[in-house]
Design an enzyme around this catalytic site. Structure first.
Site, PDB file in Angstrom:
ATOM      1  N   LYS A 175       0.844  -1.197   0.000  1.00 39.54           N
ATOM      2  CA  LYS A 175       0.000   0.000   0.000  1.00 39.54           C
ATOM      3  C   LYS A 175       0.884   1.253   0.000  1.00 39.54           C
ATOM      4  CE  LYS A 175      -3.702  -2.633   0.776  1.00 39.54           C
ATOM      5  NZ  LYS A 175      -4.835  -2.772  -0.147  1.00 39.54           N
ATOM      6  N   HIS A 294      -6.454 -13.401  -7.737  1.00 40.48           N
ATOM      7  CA  HIS A 294      -7.294 -12.418  -7.056  1.00 40.48           C
ATOM      8  C   HIS A 294      -8.697 -12.477  -7.649  1.00 40.48           C
ATOM      9  CE1 HIS A 294      -8.774  -8.693  -5.320  1.00 40.48           C
ATOM     10  NE2 HIS A 294      -7.729  -8.687  -4.535  1.00 40.48           N
TER      11      HIS A 294
END
EC number: 4.1.1.39
Length: 475
Positions: A175, A294
């Site tokens: 992140k 994902h």
């Protein structure tokens, strides 16, 4: 001028529209071991009997159309049609029913999830006679599942490649997910890996944007992996997202990852598509790459309770299409996932044989025969206080992925990774000693934090963080 011709329908053909249930509702039908079975949650329009609605689903997802056609006489309808063989009301729902449909195996191309879904969850979902339609589960017979390669490697081969046994694997999503330069991104990867994580991860929407082109990211992440491996003596990996706008570009990225010598790549299998995913899975097996999957976009498909498709179906499809990891909810974090339902499809991902169990949403017994299993990934809003519950819920064969729960540590990425690794090792040791993590989990974490200042700081920063919302995905 061409001669006038006339095509005569076969004897017995009668044009017109007839009720679907006259042909496709067959409650006397005995299902075959080779049939693909589907459980649909059907919400008929007012005035449409459930038998007609179930038969319409069977017809429109197999051989039927809205009217009788003379070409029906050129084939064996009984051999190829889908059959609605049972209907049951949904408890607590006045106008919803579970319609069970059996499809003969010859309706589907071998080894193609794309073709399977084009029929079973294709045009039928826009059918006007239905207010809503949801595919709850599929039974994939071994005769069909054996036409798929499945996961590139599977759980045991992955553990052997990584030389990591007896505990869940630890990961972290880097992140901020967008905006970092490739060099700073690689630096974040290195800090997390040297702190004790097994993997770091590209977020699902990290592809090849102007601020960080894919090739630069791959190179800096590979450098981080090798540096962390040299310092820790452990095998490390970063999920390099190969998802791209074309299959050719996706394969080019996977080939470059292999040339760098990294152990794993990643794909967004729903936005990328099943054809692309299966192609990548075949390449990964042939070239020794693990494949992380994902599920971006899944909630568009599976979150509404009465329309769409349950994630357990998407999970089965992924196991056939191919992937070594897939995100599967957390039960305790910020993303959707009710415990019994989540563990139901986690077992469908990992185990060879899963018994029918309606209490966990499993409508059919599923036998995967020898198809390798997939590691479920718990990710989304989890931190060190969740570690006991995650260890107890998911067991050893899982990946626990802490993004903000690593990078949000007040001392930085490496201490955040240390905190998670210490918490995990403490929970695994406590479990192996026979302690009950469900009751004693917080005490286990407190004891470990006494000799780990990194864990103590993490415990303090996240002691009040909770995500207490009622799950939508319930039975």
């Amino acid at each position: 001028m061409s001669p006038k011709t006339e095509t005569k329908a076969s004897v017995g053909f009668k044009a017109g529209v007839k009720d679907y249930r006259l042909t496709y509702y067959t409650p006397e039908y005995q299902t075959k071991d080779t049939d693909i079975l589907a459980a649909f949650r059907v919400t008929p329009q007012p005035g449409v009997p459930p038998e007609e609605a179930g038969a319409a689903v069977a017809a429109e997802s197999s051989t039927g159309t809205w009217t009788t056609v003379w070409t029906d006489g050129l084939t064996s309808l009984d051999r190829y049609k889908g059959r609605c063989y049972d209907i049951e009301p949904v408890p607590g729902e006045e106008s919803q029913f579970i319609a069970y449909v059996a499809y003969p195996l010859d309706l589907f191309e071998e080894g193609s999830v794309t073709n399977l879904f084009t029929s079973i969850v294709g045009n039928v979902f826009g059918f006007k006679a239905l207010r809503a339609l949801r595919l709850e589960d599929l039974r994939i017979p071994p005769a069909y599942s054996k036409t798929f390669q499945g996961p590139p490697h599977g759980i045991q081969v992955e553990r052997d490649k990584l030389n990591k046994y007896g505990r869940p694997l630890l990961g972290c999503t880097i992140k901020p997910k967008l905006g970092l330069s490739a060099k700073n991104y690689g630096r974040a990867v290195y800090e997390c890996l040297r702190g004790g994580l097994d993997f770091t991860k590209d977020d699902e929407n990290v592809n090849s944007q102007p601020f960080m082109r894919w090739r630069d990211r791959f190179v800096f992440c590979a450098e981080a992996i090798y540096k962390a491996q040299a310092e820790t003596g452990e095998i490390k990996g970063h999920y390099l997202n190969a998802t791209a706008g074309t299959c050719e570009e996706m394969m080019k990225r996977a080939i470059f990852a292999r040339e760098l010598g990294v152990p794993i790549v990643m794909h967004d299998y729903l936005t990328g598509g099943f054809t692309a995913n299966t192609s990548l899975a075949h390449y990964c097996r042939d070239n020794g790459l693990l494949l992380h999957i994902h599920r971006a976009m899944h909630a568009v498909i599976d979150r509404q309770k009465n329309h769409g498709m349950h994630f357990r179906v998407l999970a089965k499809a992924l196991r056939m299409s191919g992937g070594d990891h897939i995100h599967a909810g957390t039960v305790v974090g910020k993303l959707e996932g009710e415990r019994d339902v989540t563990l139901g499809f986690v077992d469908l991902l990992r185990d060879d044989f899963i018994e029918k169990d309606r209490s966990r949403g499993i409508y059919f017994t599923q036998d995967w025969v020898s198809m390798p299993g997939v590691l479920p990934v718990a990710s989304g809003g989890i931190h060190v206080w969740h570690m006991p519950a995650l260890t107890e819920i998911f067991g050893d064969d899982s990946v626990l992925q802490f993004g903000g729960g690593t990078l949000g540590h007040p001392w930085g990425n490496a201490p955040g990774a240390v905190a998670n690794r210490v918490a995990l090792e403490a929970c695994v040791q406590a479990r192996n000693e026979g302690r009950d993590l469900a009751r004693e989990g917080n005490e286990v974490i407190r004891e470990a934090s006494k000799w780990s200042p990194e864990l103590a700081a993490a415990c303090e920063i996240w002691k009040e963080i909770k995500f207490e919302f009622e799950a939508m995905d319930t039975l």
